[in-house]
Design a protein around this motif. Structure first.
Motif, PDB file in Angstrom:
ATOM      1  N   GLU A 105       0.811  -1.212   0.000  1.00 55.25           N
ATOM      2  CA  GLU A 105       0.000   0.000   0.000  1.00 55.25           C
ATOM      3  C   GLU A 105       0.848   1.267   0.000  1.00 55.25           C
ATOM      4  N   LYS A 106       1.938   1.260   0.746  1.00 53.28           N
ATOM      5  CA  LYS A 106       2.730   2.485   0.851  1.00 53.28           C
ATOM      6  C   LYS A 106       3.588   2.740  -0.383  1.00 53.28           C
ATOM      7  N   PHE A 107       3.679   1.761  -1.272  1.00 53.52           N
ATOM      8  CA  PHE A 107       4.420   1.951  -2.521  1.00 53.52           C
ATOM      9  C   PHE A 107       3.469   2.144  -3.702  1.00 53.52           C
ATOM     10  N   TYR A 108       2.467   2.980  -3.489  1.00 59.16           N
ATOM     11  CA  TYR A 108       1.599   3.501  -4.556  1.00 59.16           C
ATOM     12  C   TYR A 108       0.683   2.449  -5.178  1.00 59.16           C
ATOM     13  N   PHE A 109       0.202   1.525  -4.339  1.00 59.61           N
ATOM     14  CA  PHE A 109      -0.766   0.547  -4.849  1.00 59.61           C
ATOM     15  C   PHE A 109      -2.048   1.230  -5.331  1.00 59.61           C
ATOM     16  N   TYR A 110      -2.604   2.123  -4.524  1.00 53.47           N
ATOM     17  CA  TYR A 110      -3.892   2.737  -4.872  1.00 53.47           C
ATOM     18  C   TYR A 110      -3.787   3.694  -6.067  1.00 53.47           C
ATOM     19  N   PRO A 111      -2.730   4.510  -6.187  1.00 49.91           N
ATOM     20  CA  PRO A 111      -2.574   5.258  -7.450  1.00 49.91           C
ATOM     21  C   PRO A 111      -2.443   4.335  -8.658  1.00 49.91           C
ATOM     22  N   GLY A 112      -1.740   3.212  -8.473  1.00 48.06           N
ATOM     23  CA  GLY A 112      -1.593   2.261  -9.573  1.00 48.06           C
ATOM     24  C   GLY A 112      -2.927   1.720 -10.054  1.00 48.06           C
ATOM     25  N   VAL A 113      -3.821   1.412  -9.106  1.00 48.41           N
ATOM     26  CA  VAL A 113      -5.154   0.925  -9.472  1.00 48.41           C
ATOM     27  C   VAL A 113      -5.930   1.999 -10.226  1.00 48.41           C
ATOM     28  N   GLN A 114      -5.852   3.247  -9.757  1.00 45.11           N
ATOM     29  CA  GLN A 114      -6.583   4.333 -10.428  1.00 45.11           C
ATOM     30  C   GLN A 114      -6.077   4.537 -11.854  1.00 45.11           C
ATOM     31  N   PHE A 115      -4.764   4.505 -12.055  1.00 46.29           N
ATOM     32  CA  PHE A 115      -4.223   4.684 -13.403  1.00 46.29           C
ATOM     33  C   PHE A 115      -4.545   3.478 -14.298  1.00 46.29           C
ATOM     34  N   LEU A 116      -4.611   2.294 -13.701  1.00 46.19           N
ATOM     35  CA  LEU A 116      -5.033   1.121 -14.467  1.00 46.19           C
ATOM     36  C   LEU A 116      -6.462   1.302 -14.969  1.00 46.19           C
ATOM     37  N   LEU A 117      -7.358   1.757 -14.092  1.00 40.06           N
ATOM     38  CA  LEU A 117      -8.753   1.994 -14.481  1.00 40.06           C
ATOM     39  C   LEU A 117      -8.843   3.100 -15.526  1.00 40.06           C
ATOM     40  N   LEU A 118      -7.978   4.106 -15.418  1.00 40.08           N
ATOM     41  CA  LEU A 118      -7.918   5.166 -16.431  1.00 40.08           C
ATOM     42  C   LEU A 118      -7.573   4.585 -17.797  1.00 40.08           C
ATOM     43  N   GLY A 119      -6.561   3.739 -17.852  1.00 39.73           N
ATOM     44  CA  GLY A 119      -6.157   3.155 -19.130  1.00 39.73           C
ATOM     45  C   GLY A 119      -7.223   2.274 -19.743  1.00 39.73           C
ATOM     46  N   VAL A 120      -7.845   1.435 -18.919  1.00 35.49           N
ATOM     47  CA  VAL A 120      -8.888   0.523 -19.415  1.00 35.49           C
ATOM     48  C   VAL A 120     -10.087   1.318 -19.926  1.00 35.49           C
ATOM     49  N   THR A 121     -10.551   2.283 -19.133  1.00 31.92           N
ATOM     50  CA  THR A 121     -11.717   3.079 -19.507  1.00 31.92           C
ATOM     51  C   THR A 121     -11.441   3.897 -20.765  1.00 31.92           C
ATOM     52  N   GLY A 122     -10.259   4.504 -20.832  1.00 31.28           N
ATOM     53  CA  GLY A 122      -9.903   5.284 -22.013  1.00 31.28           C
ATOM     54  C   GLY A 122      -9.853   4.434 -23.273  1.00 31.28           C
ATOM     55  N   ALA A 123      -9.336   3.203 -23.154  1.00 30.11           N
ATOM     56  CA  ALA A 123      -9.294   2.302 -24.308  1.00 30.11           C
ATOM     57  C   ALA A 123     -10.699   1.988 -24.820  1.00 30.11           C
ATOM     58  N   PHE A 124     -11.658   1.837 -23.911  1.00 30.65           N
ATOM     59  CA  PHE A 124     -13.031   1.561 -24.329  1.00 30.65           C
ATOM     60  C   PHE A 124     -13.685   2.760 -25.002  1.00 30.65           C
ATOM     61  N   LEU A 125     -13.327   3.972 -24.579  1.00 35.76           N
ATOM     62  CA  LEU A 125     -14.049   5.164 -25.034  1.00 35.76           C
ATOM     63  C   LEU A 125     -13.401   5.886 -26.215  1.00 35.76           C
ATOM     64  N   THR A 126     -12.134   5.637 -26.493  1.00 35.01           N
ATOM     65  CA  THR A 126     -11.484   6.383 -27.555  1.00 35.01           C
ATOM     66  C   THR A 126     -12.034   6.009 -28.937  1.00 35.01           C
ATOM     67  N   GLY A 127     -12.100   7.018 -29.809  1.00 37.56           N
ATOM     68  CA  GLY A 127     -12.527   6.778 -31.185  1.00 37.56           C
ATOM     69  C   GLY A 127     -11.380   6.869 -32.161  1.00 37.56           C
ATOM     70  N   ASP A 128     -10.154   6.866 -31.643  1.00 38.98           N
ATOM     71  CA  ASP A 128      -8.953   7.068 -32.449  1.00 38.98           C
ATOM     72  C   ASP A 128      -7.994   5.917 -32.173  1.00 38.98           C
ATOM     73  N   ILE A 129      -7.497   5.281 -33.199  1.00 37.20           N
ATOM     74  CA  ILE A 129      -6.715   4.063 -32.992  1.00 37.20           C
ATOM     75  C   ILE A 129      -5.332   4.354 -32.398  1.00 37.20           C
ATOM     76  N   PHE A 130      -4.783   5.552 -32.649  1.00 30.67           N
ATOM     77  CA  PHE A 130      -3.510   5.875 -32.007  1.00 30.67           C
ATOM     78  C   PHE A 130      -3.724   6.109 -30.515  1.00 30.67           C
ATOM     79  N   ASN A 131      -4.812   6.765 -30.163  1.00 25.41           N
ATOM     80  CA  ASN A 131      -5.086   6.973 -28.746  1.00 25.41           C
ATOM     81  C   ASN A 131      -5.464   5.681 -28.040  1.00 25.41           C
ATOM     82  N   LEU A 132      -5.937   4.690 -28.802  1.00 24.57           N
ATOM     83  CA  LEU A 132      -6.111   3.359 -28.229  1.00 24.57           C
ATOM     84  C   LEU A 132      -4.754   2.838 -27.763  1.00 24.57           C
ATOM     85  N   PHE A 133      -3.723   3.061 -28.576  1.00 28.16           N
ATOM     86  CA  PHE A 133      -2.353   2.688 -28.188  1.00 28.16           C
ATOM     87  C   PHE A 133      -1.922   3.442 -26.931  1.00 28.16           C
TER      88      PHE A 133
END
Length: 492
Positions: A105-133
């Motif tokens: 937890e003290k080595f940024y577990f919770y920020p890591g989870v939030q950024f993981l959710l950011l990446g997954v959600t962004g991949a689902f919502l992007t309409g641009d294939i480069f931004n999918l990357f």
């Protein structure tokens, strides 16, 4: 209302940054993470209902009209996956509060989870294939952090393999995007569809389509590209494996589905036929792995691979029933896999081992946990009327309609073998006489609630098929008719 669709991206992004400054205040991190994830669930529910009522929602970033600017696109397919992702994220955090050790937890577990959710959600919502990357990379960098936290020998060994495979996959992704841009002159998915339709899907474009299948197949773990997944997903704690199993492979599945339904759909006799047979082999090898092992974590991990094959066969068959079935089954599998990995985590916490040969009779000391595991097992196998049934039924029906009788039979047979593989855990681990292994009766404290939430959702999903049918049909319409997506994005 269009601005709403950026909320599931903005909330984890801002929260991930904020949590970095509270790395020494674990309790604050927990509260902030839970609040942010709950807000994402609420925002996702509103987006789903908005799309259902008003149709596909788009947001042009910086007011640059597509195809020149970046656009976010919330059709029903993406919206349902964003909602499911936010639910998995919220329940994973609840599970982590009682299962993740303070040294993680003290080595940024919770920020890591939030950024993981950011990446997954962004991949689902992007309409641009480069931004999918781009969103893929955000997701993968977060997963690199989560897979090594704890620094056990097994984690470090498997993380090297995991990172190497994904670095190669990412390099291929950039190459494929460059080739696609060189041929078409655009990276907007809707515009790509229009231009490829105008110029025809040449042999070069078909080769690029297969290259994308290899790239997303590596990330989604289809045959023969799944070799890295079982050991890599076994290394981290159960909550991290739940996030990976429920979300990361599904981003690969989503990407294959999106590019093969919107961009590369002009030569289905070649591209979709290859996908169909790869799906069949994925199912076969996933089932073999699930049956072969006595490690409860690996049994569920191999069932991830089986599910990927089942979902992609529905897309490859490309009939209304099979596509609807794939969407039903994809959402179901995300929920049930999350629940199963939480259950496996609870079992390991109680017994101190994942080796099924070393414990039995847990139902005597933990009856509620045992019956929850049985419900999750039946749902995973598609036993009616639980959540896996309708999706698998429609996929098989669609396979017969498409003339893919052999693969449809493989999907049908896989249900029995999947049931056997996970019932083995229930019969040997929960049933029978309790053995002498020390059992920690307090180990499940705080772990039951997230499991209950996901199982209740799974049961409601199975019994509420009639209510959910309009949403699933709307999602399938976009995949079956690319013009709906194109008109919403390009305003043509």
């Amino acid at each position: 209302m269009n601005n709403l669709i950026i909320l599931p991206i903005v909330i984890p992004f801002l929260m991930g940054i904020l949590l970095i400054f509270f790395n020494k205040h674990i309790t604050v991190q927990k509260w902030l993470s839970a609040v942010a994830s709950f807000l994402s669930v609420i925002a996702s529910i509103v987006i789903v209902q908005t799309v259902h009522t008003n149709g596909i929602q788009t947001l042009e970033i910086g007011n640059w009209a597509p195809p020149y600017g970046i656009v976010l696109v919330a059709d029903m397919y993406a919206s349902l996956l964003v909602l499911t992702t936010s639910i998995i994220g919220f329940t994973s955090l609840l599970f982590a509060f009682s299962s993740v050790t303070s040294d993680r937890e003290k080595f940024y577990f919770y920020p890591g989870v939030q950024f993981l959710l950011l990446g997954v959600t962004g991949a689902f919502l992007t309409g641009d294939i480069f931004n999918l990357f781009v969103f893929f990379e955000v997701m993968l960098m977060s997963s690199y952090l989560l897979i090594v936290l704890g620094s056990s020998k097994n984690q470090l060994r498997e993380s090297i393999k995991y990172i190497l495979v994904n670095v190669i996959s990412s390099a291929l992704f950039v190459i494929a995007v460059a080739y696609l841009y060189a041929v078409t002159g655009t990276l907007n998915m809707a515009d790509l569809s229009v231009r490829i339709a105008d110029m025809g899907q040449s042999g070069l474009l078909t080769v690029i389509a297969i290259l994308f299948l290899v790239i997303f197949g590596l990330k989604g773990a289809i045959f023969p590209l799944y070799f890295w997944l079982p050991a890599s997903y076994q290394a981290p704690p159960a909550v991290v494996t739940a996030l990976f199993g429920a979300l990361l492979t599904k981003v690969g599945v989503y990407s294959i589905t999106r590019v093969y339904s919107v961009i590369f759909y002009h030569e289905p006799s070649f591209t979709h036929q290859i996908l169909a047979w790869l799906s069949a082999l994925t199912i076969v090898f996933g089932v073999i792995g699930a049956i072969a092992y006595w490690d409860i974590k690996k049994i569920v991990i191999y069932n991830i691979i089986t599910a990927v094959g089942v979902i992609l066969f529905g897309i490859a068959a490309n009939t209304p029933n099979s596509v609807e079935g794939s969407i039903y089954y994809l959402v179901h599998d995300m929920i049930v896999k999350g629940a199963l990995f939480f259950l496996v985590g609870a079992i390991i916490a109680i017994t101190g081992t994942s080796n099924l040969r070393k414990f039995s009779g847990l139902i005597a000391s933990h009856p509620f946990l045992g019956w929850m595991f049985l419900i999750a097992t039946l749902a995973l196998a598609g036993i009616p009327p639980l959540s896996g049934f309708i999706g698998k039924l429609k996929i098989i029906q669609g396979g017969f309609e498409a003339g893919e009788y052999t693969i449809a039979f493989v999907v049908l047979l896989s249900s029995l073998l999947v049931l056997y593989s996970v019932m083995k855990i229930f019969i040997h681990g929960f049933w029978g006489e309790p053995n002498k292994i020390p059992v920690n009766k307090e180990a499940t404290k705080g772990l039951i609630l997230p499991i209950v939430i996901l199982l209740v959702l799974s049961i409601a999903y199975g019994f509420g098929v009639e209510s959910l049918s309009p949403y699933i049909s709307q999602a399938a319409d976009t995949l079956l008719d690319p013009s709906i997506y194109i008109q919403a994005v390009l305003k043509e």
